[in-house]
Design an enzyme around this catalytic site. Structure first.
Site, PDB file in Angstrom:
ATOM      1  N   HIS A 126      -8.898  -7.897   1.060  1.00 26.41           N
ATOM      2  CA  HIS A 126      -8.118  -7.294   1.107  1.00 26.41           C
ATOM      3  C   HIS A 126      -6.442  -7.157   2.342  1.00 26.41           C
ATOM      4  CE1 HIS A 126     -10.800  -2.581   0.340  1.00 26.41           C
ATOM      5  NE2 HIS A 126     -10.589  -4.043  -0.285  1.00 26.41           N
ATOM      6  N   GLU A 127      -5.625  -6.571   1.714  1.00 26.82           N
ATOM      7  CA  GLU A 127      -4.115  -6.906   2.443  1.00 26.82           C
ATOM      8  C   GLU A 127      -3.824  -8.588   2.155  1.00 26.82           C
ATOM      9  OE1 GLU A 127      -6.938  -6.333   4.301  1.00 26.82           O
ATOM     10  OE2 GLU A 127      -5.681  -4.201   4.392  1.00 26.82           O
ATOM     11  N   HIS A 141     -18.295  -9.326   5.462  1.00 28.52           N
ATOM     12  CA  HIS A 141     -17.309  -8.678   5.700  1.00 28.52           C
ATOM     13  C   HIS A 141     -16.923  -9.691   6.674  1.00 28.52           C
ATOM     14  CE1 HIS A 141     -14.203  -5.534   7.364  1.00 28.52           C
ATOM     15  NE2 HIS A 141     -13.565  -6.240   6.408  1.00 28.52           N
ATOM     16  N   GLU A 157     -13.259  -9.173   8.293  1.00 23.69           N
ATOM     17  CA  GLU A 157     -11.992  -8.982   8.625  1.00 23.69           C
ATOM     18  C   GLU A 157     -11.352  -9.768   9.698  1.00 23.69           C
ATOM     19  OE1 GLU A 157      -9.579  -6.080   8.013  1.00 23.69           O
ATOM     20  OE2 GLU A 157      -8.572  -6.685   9.064  1.00 23.69           O
ATOM     21  N   GLU A 201       0.891  -1.383  -0.421  1.00 19.72           N
ATOM     22  CA  GLU A 201       0.214  -0.397   0.280  1.00 19.72           C
ATOM     23  C   GLU A 201       1.206   0.976   0.194  1.00 19.72           C
ATOM     24  OE1 GLU A 201      -2.459  -0.015   2.957  1.00 19.72           O
ATOM     25  OE2 GLU A 201      -4.001  -2.634   1.693  1.00 19.72           O
ATOM     26  N   GLU A 253      -8.453   4.296  -0.024  1.00 15.92           N
ATOM     27  CA  GLU A 253      -9.075   4.295   0.824  1.00 15.92           C
ATOM     28  C   GLU A 253      -8.100   5.669   1.560  1.00 15.92           C
ATOM     29  OE1 GLU A 253      -9.527   0.439   2.354  1.00 15.92           O
ATOM     30  OE2 GLU A 253      -7.549   0.872   2.686  1.00 15.92           O
ATOM     31  N   GLU A 274      -7.557  -5.971  -3.518  1.00 16.95           N
ATOM     32  CA  GLU A 274      -7.068  -4.611  -2.947  1.00 16.95           C
ATOM     33  C   GLU A 274      -5.823  -4.774  -3.233  1.00 16.95           C
ATOM     34  OE1 GLU A 274      -7.242  -1.746   0.344  1.00 16.95           O
ATOM     35  OE2 GLU A 274      -6.400  -2.912   0.914  1.00 16.95           O
TER      36      GLU A 274
HETATM   37  C1  NOJ Z   1      -8.480  -2.025   5.140  1.00 14.65           C
HETATM   38  C2  NOJ Z   1      -9.464  -2.380   3.735  1.00 14.65           C
HETATM   39  O1  NOJ Z   1      -8.631  -1.975   2.710  1.00 14.65           O
HETATM   40  C3  NOJ Z   1     -10.583  -1.387   4.486  1.00 14.65           C
HETATM   41  O2  NOJ Z   1     -11.409  -2.013   3.404  1.00 14.65           O
HETATM   42  C4  NOJ Z   1     -11.174  -2.023   5.492  1.00 14.65           C
HETATM   43  O3  NOJ Z   1     -12.482  -1.055   5.431  1.00 14.65           O
HETATM   44  C5  NOJ Z   1     -11.170  -1.974   7.028  1.00 14.65           C
HETATM   45  N1  NOJ Z   1      -9.569  -2.862   6.474  1.00 14.65           N
HETATM   46  C6  NOJ Z   1     -11.422  -2.694   7.620  1.00 14.65           C
HETATM   47  O4  NOJ Z   1     -11.307  -4.397   7.620  1.00 14.65           O
HETATM   48 CA    CA Z   2      -6.350  -1.889   2.824  1.00 18.06          CA
END
Ligand code: NOJ
Ligand code: CA
Length: 706
Positions: free
Chosen positions: A486-487, A416, A418, A177, A511, A505
């Site tokens: 993501h990540e 979602h 995470e 990133e 963002e 991502e």
């Molecule tokens: C990083 C992600 O790129 C983002 O889209 C997300 O909202 C946050 N992490 C929380 O999971």
């Molecule tokens: Ca991210």
């Protein structure tokens, strides 16, 4: 008798070596149009390759092979045992993508090598030469003397012919990133950049001369070269150490904790090392080499995999207007004295219903909701394993009410998950999580890996995590779930093999404009040449309120509104977020029409003009339709885009709707100024559109219905 046997053995060994020596001097080649690859072994038995394009050196003779742990080197003392050559020409259809048909046309040279040491170990190198470049992979055949082994380093080099301009990000093992630096190879030094990084994953100070792939370069005589990899499966990511003096790039594999690079069980194929080359920048963006080098889909029935646009309870948290946490939950009143429940917890049933209504009213397919499950009070940077269980909602998020509400409006809910870097916890919970999705009407999941990977401290780009991402894609496929990660590490075309792994991502998204100094106006003109070479990006475009969207007035998005529209075409993704808040779209219904119309799956793509770091104009044809969409973007400099429409059907009349920067627009002072114009056009029309500083234009072209 023994003596005679020995004499015979000696005789045959001598013949064998004579033959080998004769072969070692031999240069083996493979070629396709302008691209030519040569291979030989040097007097010490080192495998050496080189690549030319239109007879110009792209890769000067360069080393190959591996250093293995507790074993003799696997990069020299080789002799060529045999070789094979074949050509291949096939056209295939991706499940979704930028084009309907992809031609996979190459000449393949396989070199079977054997080491002269005892025990004699075998290595095959497979070269493929395409019209747009060359690639190779190492194959470790099944053999008794090399069964389980550890790779300590890779010797592969890319010996450049000059001090090319490079577009690079530092070789951080945990994060991609970053904004891109543009410098000659001789000036690559990422020490300061890594120290100042705002990347939200963990920053792992790499070798200060190491950069990530895809590495985009341009030579002084106008040759564009892109180095990356394809089909990176069960192997760490390849980064590149840049020698400032010799312009030699050397593979540096991302390690496992403890420093080993890869654990291998033969038979095994390494990922492909790819070199895409052209004297036209646009052709780099059209290359399908990386997809072609990946295996066909492992998913037999793909009918459930559907590209889509989605809105999300998301930007309001990114900008600090709302939150993921429930514990900040408070009733409050708005300025008019109305009671607002759940003022800070955005993922509450009423707010989610608002997004569902908005999606339904505007033809958006899905609604993503973040912050719906317990754990967000405690998720960031604490290195705890079981923060999330992926099935327990906060009390104000009603799963079944929302499932029924979304279904009644024809909208899909997007899950979602995470993981907060706790990848092993996710592996333990995955079946439970995907079953929960199946039972509650979710067909897609956005996963995330913010923070250090726990418990062992694996790196995001190391072998273990590569396997993890693929396990998630495979497991999700078994539950008919589409995935947006993501990540993760940056993609290498595995979406061909796992077409449900639709987006990542894996780069610095929009963002960053919400919580950091943001992305420079040139950022989106570099991404397609770098991050996107391996696959689609969930960049999250479509921000309309470009200033004053959060508490900090200094923050602003570094584009105009028209450029945000153009990104739906220039940044390809089959899962495309419509990222801003409903009220900000409601303020510009005429411009929002483009986002409503633009599709996410295409029959054809034409890169009309492109220069990394400066500008990109792309036209795409909607699937099963005569409609076309154009996106044109520029960096911090204003410019005029010239767009010949000769790709249109000659016998059809069309109307173009042009969404462009207003006369005084500019990303800095007047980003939300735009104008919309409708024109009758044909295949003979050449559009000329003025793009503001940090600006862009979007065009939709519909056939005239008579
Ligand atoms: C990083 C992600 O790129 C983002 O889209 C997300 O909202 C946050 N992490 C929380 O999971
Ligand atoms: Ca991210």
């Amino acid at each position: 008798m023994k003596m005679i046997k020995k004499l015979f053995a000696g005789f045959f060994i001598t013949i064998f070596f004579l033959q080998c020596n004769a072969q070692e001097k031999k240069i083996l080649t493979a070629e396709m149009n302008n691209v030519k690859l040569s291979f030989h072994t040097d007097p010490e038995g080192r495998p050496i390759y080189s690549v030319t394009y239109k007879n110009k050196t792209i890769i000067a003779p360069s080393a190959m092979g591996f250093v293995l742990k507790d074993a003799p080197g696997f990069y020299k003392s080789f002799t060529v045992v045999s070789t094979e050559k074949k050509t291949f020409d096939e056209t295939w259809q991706p499940v979704w993508g930028e084009v309907k048909n992809i031609r996979n046309h190459y000449e393949q040279l396989t070199v079977h090598l054997q080491q002269l040491n005892t025990p004699a170990r075998l290595l095959n190198i497979i070269f493929r030469v395409f019209e747009d470049g060359a690639a190779f992979r190492y194959e470790f055949p099944k053999q008794d003397s090399l069964k389980y082994f550890v790779v300590s380093s890779e010797k592969t080099q890319f010996n450049l012919a000059g001090d090319h301009t490079a577009f690079w990000i530092p070789g951080d093992f945990d994060s991609n990133e970053y904004e891109y630096s543009t410098s000659p190879i001789s000036k690559i030094d990422n020490k300061e950049i890594v120290e100042k990084s705002t990347a939200i994953a963990v920053r792992t100070a790499p070798d200060r001369y190491c950069v990530q792939t895809p590495l985009m370069m341009k030579s002084a005589d106008g040759i564009y070269i892109n180095i990356h990899e394809a089909a990176q499966s069960n192997f760490p990511a390849m980064q590149l150490h840049a020698d400032n003096k010799t312009f030699q790039l050397t593979s540096c594999l991302v390690p496992a904790p403890g420093g080993d690079k890869a654990y291998v069980h033969a038979p095994f194929n390494s990922p492909w090392r790819t070199i895409i080359v052209s004297d036209k920048a646009a052709e780099i963006l059209s290359s399908k080499m990386i997809l072609n080098l990946n295996e066909p889909s492992k998913i037999k029935n793909t009918a459930w995999i559907k590209p889509m646009k989605f809105v999300g309870v998301w930007w309001e948290m990114q900008t600090g207007v709302g939150g993921w946490n429930y514990s900040n939950y408070a009733d409050s009143t708005d300025r008019a004295g109305n009671l607002i429940r759940n003022a800070t917890h955005s993922a509450n049933t009423a707010n989610v219903k608002r997004y569902i209504d908005f999606a339904a009213a505007n033809g958006m397919d899905g609604v993503l909701v973040e912050g719906w499950n317990t754990g967000w009070e405690d998720w960031f940077g604490n290195w705890k394993e079981n923060v999330f269980d992926f099935v327990t909602p906060y009390p104000d998020f009603n799963v079944s009410v929302l499932e029924a509400y979304a279904a009644s409006k024809g909208v899909q809910m997007i899950m979602h998950n995470e993981t907060s870097g706790s990848a092993t916890n996710y592996e333990r919970q995955m079946d439970t999580a995907f079953r929960f999705m199946n039972n509650n009407g979710y067909h897609a999941v956005k996963t995330g890996y913010v923070g250090k990977i726990i418990p062992r401290g694996e790196y995001h780009d190391g072998q273990w995590m590569m396997n993890h991402y693929e396990r998630v894609a495979a497991k999700a496929a078994s539950y008919n779930i589409m995935v947006d990660m993501h990540e993760p590490s940056r993609p290498t075309g595995l979406q061909r093999t796992w077409p449900n792994w639709m987006a990542n991502e894996a780069g610095r998204g929009n963002e960053y404009n919400a919580f950091s100094t943001g992305n420079a106006p040139e950022h989106e003109t570099i991404l397609p040449f770098t991050r996107l070479m391996g696959g689609p990006m969930d960049y999250t475009p479509g921000i309309f309120k470009l200033k004053n969207y959060g508490a900090d007035p200094a923050k602003q998005v570094h584009t105009t509104l028209a450029k945000q529209l153009a990104l739906y075409v220039t940044i390809y993704s089959p899962l495309q977020m419509v990222s801003d808040l409903p009220q900000n779209y409601a303020a510009h219904p005429d411009a929002f029409q483009f986002i409503k119309d633009v599709p996410v799956d295409w029959d054809d793509t034409r890169v009309i003009e492109a220069e990394p770091g400066d500008y990109i104009t792309i036209a795409r044809k909607k699937k099963n339709s005569l409609s076309w969409f154009i996106g044109s973007i520029t960096d911090e400099k204003g410019r005029t885009a010239t767009i010949p429409l000769d790709f249109l059907d000659k016998n059809t009349r069309y109307v173009a709707t042009i969404y462009k920067d207003g006369p005084n627009a500019g990303w800095k002072n007047n980003p939300e100024s735009y104008s919309i114009e409708k024109l009758e056009i044909s295949s003979k029309t050449v559009l000329t559109i003025k793009l503001a500083e940090g600006g862009g234009a979007a065009v939709s072209i519909e056939p005239v219905v008579l």
